[in-house]
Structures are given as C-alpha cells and as structure tokens.
Write an enzyme that holds these catalytic residues in place. Structure first.
Site, PDB file in Angstrom:
ATOM      1  N   SER A  94       0.827  -1.221   0.000  1.00 42.98           N
ATOM      2  CA  SER A  94       0.000   0.000   0.000  1.00 42.98           C
ATOM      3  C   SER A  94       0.849   1.254   0.000  1.00 42.98           C
ATOM      4  CB  SER A  94      -0.864   0.065   1.266  1.00 42.98           C
ATOM      5  OG  SER A  94      -1.817  -0.943   1.251  1.00 42.98           O
ATOM      6  N   HIS A 124      -3.395   0.384  -4.433  1.00 40.90           N
ATOM      7  CA  HIS A 124      -2.867  -0.787  -5.144  1.00 40.90           C
ATOM      8  C   HIS A 124      -3.248  -0.659  -6.617  1.00 40.90           C
ATOM      9  CE1 HIS A 124      -1.527  -3.448  -1.815  1.00 40.90           C
ATOM     10  NE2 HIS A 124      -2.283  -2.621  -1.138  1.00 40.90           N
ATOM     11  N   HIS A 128      -5.324  -9.573  -1.249  1.00 40.93           N
ATOM     12  CA  HIS A 128      -5.455  -9.830   0.184  1.00 40.93           C
ATOM     13  C   HIS A 128      -6.592 -10.813   0.435  1.00 40.93           C
ATOM     14  CE1 HIS A 128      -3.890  -5.715  -0.339  1.00 40.93           C
ATOM     15  NE2 HIS A 128      -3.169  -5.936   0.745  1.00 40.93           N
ATOM     16  N   TYR A 156      -8.614 -10.454   2.792  1.00 35.18           N
ATOM     17  CA  TYR A 156      -9.822  -9.693   3.156  1.00 35.18           C
ATOM     18  C   TYR A 156     -10.614  -9.206   1.951  1.00 35.18           C
ATOM     19  CZ  TYR A 156      -7.132  -5.301   2.486  1.00 35.18           C
ATOM     20  OH  TYR A 156      -6.381  -4.285   1.973  1.00 35.18           O
ATOM     21  N   GLU A 157     -10.006  -9.275   0.761  1.00 38.19           N
ATOM     22  CA  GLU A 157     -10.755  -8.899  -0.440  1.00 38.19           C
ATOM     23  C   GLU A 157     -11.683 -10.036  -0.876  1.00 38.19           C
ATOM     24  OE1 GLU A 157      -8.211  -6.578  -3.497  1.00 38.19           O
ATOM     25  OE2 GLU A 157      -6.764  -7.565  -2.195  1.00 38.19           O
ATOM     26  N   ALA A 209       2.732  -1.939   4.051  1.00 36.32           N
ATOM     27  CA  ALA A 209       2.535  -0.911   5.072  1.00 36.32           C
ATOM     28  C   ALA A 209       2.032  -1.659   6.300  1.00 36.32           C
ATOM     29  CB  ALA A 209       1.498   0.102   4.610  1.00 36.32           C
ATOM     30  N   MET A 225      -1.864  -6.963   7.059  1.00 36.53           N
ATOM     31  CA  MET A 225      -2.895  -7.877   6.539  1.00 36.53           C
ATOM     32  C   MET A 225      -2.415  -8.611   5.293  1.00 36.53           C
ATOM     33  SD  MET A 225      -6.060  -5.234   6.900  1.00 36.53           S
ATOM     34  CE  MET A 225      -6.234  -4.194   8.351  1.00 36.53           C
ATOM     35  N   SER A 226      -1.113  -8.792   5.191  1.00 36.15           N
ATOM     36  CA  SER A 226      -0.608  -9.415   3.953  1.00 36.15           C
ATOM     37  C   SER A 226       0.683 -10.169   4.243  1.00 36.15           C
ATOM     38  CB  SER A 226      -0.358  -8.336   2.892  1.00 36.15           C
ATOM     39  OG  SER A 226       0.704  -7.494   3.290  1.00 36.15           O
ATOM     40  N   ASN A 230       1.772   3.749  10.521  1.00 37.88           N
ATOM     41  CA  ASN A 230       1.019   4.302  11.657  1.00 37.88           C
ATOM     42  C   ASN A 230       1.393   3.465  12.874  1.00 37.88           C
ATOM     43  OD1 ASN A 230      -0.724   2.240  10.005  1.00 37.88           O
ATOM     44  ND2 ASN A 230      -1.392   2.044  12.123  1.00 37.88           N
ATOM     45  N   HIS A 252      -6.952   4.547   6.625  1.00 39.69           N
ATOM     46  CA  HIS A 252      -6.191   4.145   5.434  1.00 39.69           C
ATOM     47  C   HIS A 252      -5.476   5.371   4.849  1.00 39.69           C
ATOM     48  CE1 HIS A 252      -5.031   1.448   2.239  1.00 39.69           C
ATOM     49  NE2 HIS A 252      -5.598   2.202   1.307  1.00 39.69           N
TER      50      HIS A 252
END
Ligand code: HPA
Length: 274
Positions: A28, A59, A81, A83-84, A111, A205-206, A229, A241
């Site tokens: 990201s 992305h 991902h 989550y997609e 990220a 998340m990846s 962050n 985000h």
C-alpha cells in the site's frame, strides 16, 4: 492452477524478452517504485490470463518489468489480500507466476502498524519472522499435503544484505516480527495488546502467506514493512487508510533509495537459500 500460472507466464513472456531474477511486491502506497524503472513494460493485471484483480485503493493493479539501476526486475504494483475475498491460493498466485518467470529472490513490502513502542510512523522494518493469524482450508501450496520443516522463512543472507545497505546509505532500519491479521478492519487495542504479548513488533494484513509460499517454492524471501502508523491503542489516535497512504508518501524518497541500493546489492551475486 499450475496450468494457469504457465498461461499467465507465457503471456508475460510474449510481451517482454528478459527474464528477471529479482521480484518485488509493492505494498500500500509503495507502488511508485515502478517510476524508477528504465524502459519499463507495464502489464495490467486484467490483461494477464487468470490473474486476480486489485480492489484496494493504493494498489494500482499492474506488473512492471524493467531495469532498476542495472538489474532487470519484475515489480507487482498491488497485491491480493485475503480480506478482499480471495482464497490464499489466489493470494499466492502471483508468486507462482514469478517463480515460472525465473525469480530467485523476492522482496515483499507492505505498510504495517507499529506495535513496538520504540518504532515511529515512517520507520522501515526488516521482517525477521512472522506470525500468521489466519488460514483457509486451501492453504496448501501444492496438491500434496506435506509438512515443511520448521525453518526460517526469511533469508538470512538477504537480511544481511539489507543491513549492509542500511549501514552504507545511513537509512535507519528497524527489525522485528510481523503479525499478519486477516483484516479488513484494523485491530482493536485489545488485539494489539495480545499481539504485543505474542512478540509481534508490527501488524498488517498481507505478506505472510506470500512469504511462506515463496519460501516453499525455493525463492529467497526478504520482507520490509513501512510503519505507516502506530497500531491501535499504542498512541491515542484513531487510524485510517489515509494516514497509511500519507506516511508512505512522506517516506517514499528514502524507501526508493533503499530499494534501489538493495536490488543492486542482491544482484551483486546470487545468494544461497537460507
Ligand atoms: N493494522 C493492520 N494493518 C495495517 C496497519 C495496522 O495498523 N497499518 C497498515 N496496515
């Protein structure tokens, strides 16, 4: 599925006549590294047979092949991902294609939220190991079920090279353990507290499924997190985000410099697995 990777690879090879041995997956906000390529060929994911499509902002959804300084590389500007809604088989599909293209070393970037309190937003962290906290029942790399030896997924040789580059360029680098959560929501402060207790330094998340799959495919793996962050509850601020994208904007000059020098260092001589 493997036939699918062959077809995807054949299509890519019909458009370019180089065989890059270094691959990079850009997380990201980190996709702009493709602008550093000399004579790049861009191939949009939707044109590649069987390739999944990126659905997340930040992305881009294209593959780029070109020269970074003097080294041919292939970059994926955008990843897939869990989550997609993709299965882990889909998530690792690009790795299968990179393997067939001849990639021997893979740099995975992302990220991530900082858990370690000595980190701050904008830091780069080398991933020394990961804790994957999500699976699906298809999380099997090949048709045969097998137990792989518990080994270090992230290549020691590549970690050493990255540390050499950090010393030489004086770009500060942290090191730590990456916890991979399924997302898409950011974690609760209680979840971050749990991850801290488990020994994680950063959360995202990846990366973990891709890293494991690449390792099991005999590709040397390096992982780099851009701490975009501080994770939930570490500071008294809400996450967004947008903040992730803003921080990666701020650090992109040093990120680009680091990545160029890193690729140069890796290309100097092929490293052995491990
Ligand atoms: N949590 C999970 N994933 C992330 C974060 C975070 O705080 N920041 C960037 N990706």
């Amino acid at each position: 599925m493997d036939n699918h990777a062959v077809e995807a690879c054949n299509y890519i090879e019909s458009l370019v006549n180089v065989s890059p041995s270094i691959g990079l997956i850009l997380g990201s906000g980190l996709g702009e590294l493709v602008n550093e390529l000399k004579n790049p060929v861009f191939i949009r994911y939707e044109t590649i047979p069987h390739f999944p499509l990126s659905t997340v902002s930040g992305h881009e959804g294209q593959l780029a092949i070109g020269k970074l300084l003097d080294t041919h590389v292939v970059m994926l500007q955008g990843r897939f991902h869990f989550y997609e809604g993709y299965s882990l088989q889909d998530v690792v599909f690009p790795i299968k294609v990179l393997k067939r293209l001849g990639v021997k070393q893979l740099i995975l970037t992302n990220a991530a939220g900082g858990i370690n309190r000595s980190f701050s937003a904008g830091d780069l962290m080398l991933i020394t190991d990961h804790i994957q906290l999500f699976y699906d029942k298809q999380n099997v790399p090949s048709s045969k079920l097998q137990h792989f030896q518990p080994q270090m997924i992230y290549s020691k040789a590549l970690l050493n090279k990255a540390e050499n580059v950090a010393r030489r360029t004086q770009i500060p680098l942290k090191k730590g353990i990456y916890a991979a959560m399924s997302g898409p929501s950011y974690e609760t402060p209680a979840e971050i507290y749990m991850l801290q207790k488990l020994g994680a330094d950063a959360v995202g998340m990846s990366t973990a499924p891709e890293a494991r799959f690449a390792f099991e495919s005999n590709i040397d793996v390096l992982g780099i997190s851009c701490i975009s962050n501080m994770a939930a509850g570490i500071l008294d601020e809400p996450l967004s985000h947008e903040e992730v994208i803003e921080t990666t904007e701020r650090v992109k000059a040093s990120f680009k410099k680091f990545m160029k020098e890193l690729v140069k260092e890796i290309a100097r001589k092929d490293v052995n697995h491990g």
